[in-house]
Scaffold this active site. Structure first.
Site, mmCIF file in Angstrom:
data_model
loop_
_atom_site.group_PDB
_atom_site.id
_atom_site.type_symbol
_atom_site.label_atom_id
_atom_site.label_comp_id
_atom_site.label_asym_id
_atom_site.label_seq_id
_atom_site.Cartn_x
_atom_site.Cartn_y
_atom_site.Cartn_z
ATOM 1 N N ARG A 1 40.187 59.157 45.111
ATOM 2 C CA ARG A 1 41.400 58.599 44.478
ATOM 3 C C ARG A 1 42.037 59.562 43.476
ATOM 4 O O ARG A 1 41.356 60.251 42.733
ATOM 5 C CB ARG A 1 41.037 57.312 43.731
ATOM 6 C CG ARG A 1 42.191 56.833 42.843
ATOM 7 C CD ARG A 1 41.960 55.508 42.232
ATOM 8 N NE ARG A 1 40.736 55.431 41.477
ATOM 9 C CZ ARG A 1 40.239 54.287 41.016
ATOM 10 N NH1 ARG A 1 40.876 53.161 41.262
ATOM 11 N NH2 ARG A 1 39.121 54.267 40.342
ATOM 12 N N ARG B 1 40.430 60.103 37.554
ATOM 13 C CA ARG B 1 39.843 59.401 36.418
ATOM 14 C C ARG B 1 38.464 59.958 36.075
ATOM 15 O O ARG B 1 37.694 60.300 36.964
ATOM 16 C CB ARG B 1 39.726 57.904 36.740
ATOM 17 C CG ARG B 1 41.014 57.176 36.450
ATOM 18 C CD ARG B 1 41.058 55.774 36.949
ATOM 19 N NE ARG B 1 39.851 54.982 36.771
ATOM 20 C CZ ARG B 1 39.754 53.710 37.161
ATOM 21 N NH1 ARG B 1 40.788 53.119 37.726
ATOM 22 N NH2 ARG B 1 38.644 53.040 36.981
ATOM 23 N N ARG C 1 36.214 39.749 33.472
ATOM 24 C CA ARG C 1 35.064 40.438 34.062
ATOM 25 C C ARG C 1 33.743 39.860 33.605
ATOM 26 O O ARG C 1 32.690 40.318 34.037
ATOM 27 C CB ARG C 1 35.103 41.906 33.631
ATOM 28 C CG ARG C 1 35.591 42.861 34.690
ATOM 29 C CD ARG C 1 35.764 44.204 33.987
ATOM 30 N NE ARG C 1 35.572 45.289 34.864
ATOM 31 C CZ ARG C 1 36.568 46.005 35.392
ATOM 32 N NH1 ARG C 1 37.807 45.689 35.157
ATOM 33 N NH2 ARG C 1 36.299 47.028 36.154
HETATM 34 P P1 AP5 Z 1 39.390 49.385 36.013
HETATM 35 O O1 AP5 Z 1 40.451 50.363 35.795
HETATM 36 O O2 AP5 Z 1 39.742 47.964 36.169
HETATM 37 O O3 AP5 Z 1 38.517 49.885 37.241
HETATM 38 P P2 AP5 Z 1 37.677 49.123 38.385
HETATM 39 O O4 AP5 Z 1 37.557 47.665 38.276
HETATM 40 O O5 AP5 Z 1 36.415 49.903 38.444
HETATM 41 O O6 AP5 Z 1 38.545 49.242 39.626
HETATM 42 P P3 AP5 Z 1 39.345 50.485 40.111
HETATM 43 O O7 AP5 Z 1 40.610 50.616 39.340
HETATM 44 O O8 AP5 Z 1 38.437 51.680 40.150
HETATM 45 O O9 AP5 Z 1 39.611 50.078 41.626
HETATM 46 P P4 AP5 Z 1 40.755 49.186 42.272
HETATM 47 O O10 AP5 Z 1 40.108 47.951 42.809
HETATM 48 O O11 AP5 Z 1 41.929 49.021 41.368
HETATM 49 O O12 AP5 Z 1 41.125 50.101 43.518
HETATM 50 P P5 AP5 Z 1 42.439 50.960 43.839
HETATM 51 O O13 AP5 Z 1 43.550 50.060 44.249
HETATM 52 O O14 AP5 Z 1 42.711 51.960 42.768
HETATM 53 O O15 AP5 Z 1 38.319 49.477 34.836
HETATM 54 C C1 AP5 Z 1 37.833 50.727 34.401
HETATM 55 C C2 AP5 Z 1 36.881 50.559 33.225
HETATM 56 O O16 AP5 Z 1 37.592 49.948 32.124
HETATM 57 C C3 AP5 Z 1 35.684 49.632 33.450
HETATM 58 O O17 AP5 Z 1 34.606 50.306 34.061
HETATM 59 C C4 AP5 Z 1 35.366 49.199 32.012
HETATM 60 O O18 AP5 Z 1 34.719 50.219 31.304
HETATM 61 C C5 AP5 Z 1 36.763 49.017 31.419
HETATM 62 N N1 AP5 Z 1 37.302 47.663 31.615
HETATM 63 C C6 AP5 Z 1 38.419 47.325 32.336
HETATM 64 N N2 AP5 Z 1 38.637 46.004 32.302
HETATM 65 C C7 AP5 Z 1 37.628 45.485 31.533
HETATM 66 C C8 AP5 Z 1 37.291 44.152 31.150
HETATM 67 N N3 AP5 Z 1 38.029 43.090 31.536
HETATM 68 N N4 AP5 Z 1 36.181 43.981 30.372
HETATM 69 C C9 AP5 Z 1 35.430 45.024 29.965
HETATM 70 N N5 AP5 Z 1 35.689 46.315 30.307
HETATM 71 C C10 AP5 Z 1 36.786 46.545 31.093
HETATM 72 O O19 AP5 Z 1 41.931 51.710 45.184
HETATM 73 C C11 AP5 Z 1 40.918 52.700 45.130
HETATM 74 C C12 AP5 Z 1 41.250 53.829 46.141
HETATM 75 O O20 AP5 Z 1 41.154 53.299 47.461
HETATM 76 C C13 AP5 Z 1 42.680 54.374 45.997
HETATM 77 O O21 AP5 Z 1 42.685 55.761 46.205
HETATM 78 C C14 AP5 Z 1 43.476 53.640 47.104
HETATM 79 O O22 AP5 Z 1 44.533 54.450 47.583
HETATM 80 C C15 AP5 Z 1 42.401 53.400 48.170
HETATM 81 N N6 AP5 Z 1 42.590 52.128 48.868
HETATM 82 C C16 AP5 Z 1 42.973 50.932 48.331
HETATM 83 N N7 AP5 Z 1 43.029 49.971 49.274
HETATM 84 C C17 AP5 Z 1 42.649 50.564 50.442
HETATM 85 C C18 AP5 Z 1 42.487 50.090 51.787
HETATM 86 N N8 AP5 Z 1 42.724 48.812 52.112
HETATM 87 N N9 AP5 Z 1 42.092 50.981 52.726
HETATM 88 C C19 AP5 Z 1 41.833 52.281 52.405
HETATM 89 N N10 AP5 Z 1 41.964 52.806 51.158
HETATM 90 C C20 AP5 Z 1 42.367 51.944 50.184
HETATM 91 MG MG MG Z 2 42.377 49.602 39.385
#
Ligand code: AP5
Ligand code: MG
Length: 215
Positions: A126, A160, A87
């Site tokens: 979500r 979350r 990231r």
């Molecule tokens: P992390 O858990 O990685 O969260 P994020 O990057 O904010 O991404 P999300 O998990 O929220 O989204 P996603 O892309 O996985 O989407 P999803 O498939 O769930 O990180 C959380 C925190 O941890 C960070 O803020 C930071 O503090 C820390 N952190 C983590 N990694 C770090 C790093 N490397 N360095 C530093 N800090 C770090 O989908 C979302 C929703 O949309 C779901 O409900 C799903 O059903 C729906 N959905 C998915 N695809 C579609 C589609 N095509 N159409 C319609 N709905 C859809």
């Molecule tokens: Mg995720």
């Protein structure tokens, strides 16, 4: 094959990573999931991590690089899906070093492109199974019966703490400031592939599969 899924919060990284695990026997390495597990460990580090995540800020490079290094040392399966890592540019440099050290190579970086307005709806709708990790959504992917996970039958469905509009705004800002520069880094290394994350989940999976078939 080892790949990175990169994209803003709610882009669908976790959803598509889980599908790749089922379809290809790859291993999902989600630093977000690892940090959420560390958070419940009750340690002082876990408490600090929880506060940072809840605010929507990034955890230190040192902590997440350590988590990935630990997992890479014992990685089995047909390859890794890095979900939410790297990231920052220092994390990308560390990944290059760790891959070289363990004799692995990075095959592709998939950027999942989604408009900011759609992310709010995705994030606030979500919920996730606390037992098997399956990801659901109030509107686009509800469980067949309210409160019961279709995948494992658990009733432990959770939202979350960082899935609020406020925290999302900060998470998005961090994405644009710290993570978006990685797109240039991987483009320059000829690894970057862009996918329209606004399409429905099956279409996104198909496009990722055909992209990976060409690398
Ligand atoms: P992390 O858990 O990685 O969260 P994020 O990057 O904010 O991404 P999300 O998990 O929220 O989204 P996603 O892309 O996985 O989407 P999803 O498939 O769930 O990180 C959380 C925190 O941890 C960070 O803020 C930071 O503090 C820390 N952190 C983590 N990694 C770090 C790093 N490397 N360095 C530093 N800090 C770090 O989908 C979302 C929703 O949309 C779901 O409900 C799903 O059903 C729906 N959905 C998915 N695809 C579609 C589609 N095509 N159409 C319609 N709905 C859809
Ligand atoms: Mg995720």
């Amino acid at each position: 094959m080892n790949i990175i899924l990169i994209g803003p919060p709610g882009a669908g990284k976790g959803t598509q990573a889980k599908r790749l695990v089922s379809a290809r026997g790859m291993v999902q390495l989600s630093t977000g999931d690892m940090l959420r597990a560390a958070r419940t460990s009750g340690t002082e580090m876990g408490q600090r991590v929880a506060e940072v995540m809840e605010r929507g800020e990034l955890v230190t490079d040192e902590i997440v690089i350590g988590l990935i290094e630990e997992r890479l040392d014992s990685l089995e399966g047909t390859g890794a899906i890095f979900d939410g890592f790297p990231r920052t540019l220092p994390q990308a440099a560390a990944l290059d070093r760790l891959m070289a050290k363990t004799g692995r190579s990075l095959d592709a970086v998939i950027e999942m492109q989604v408009d900011d307005e759609v992310l709010v709806e995705r994030i606030t709708g979500r919920y996730t199974c606390g037992d098997c990790g399956e990801v659901w959504h109030d509107r686009t992917r509800p469980t067949a019966q309210p409160g019961i996970c279709d995948a494992c039958g658990s009733t432990n469905l959770q939202r979350r703490a960082d899935d609020t509009e406020d925290a999302l705004r900060r998470r998005l800002m961090e994405y644009y400031k710290q993570t978006a520069p990685l797109l240039g880094y991987y483009f320059a290394h000829d690894k970057l592939h862009r996918v329209n994350g606004l399409a429905d989940m099956d279409t996104v999976s198909d496009v990722i599969a055909s992209t990976l078939a060409q690398v």
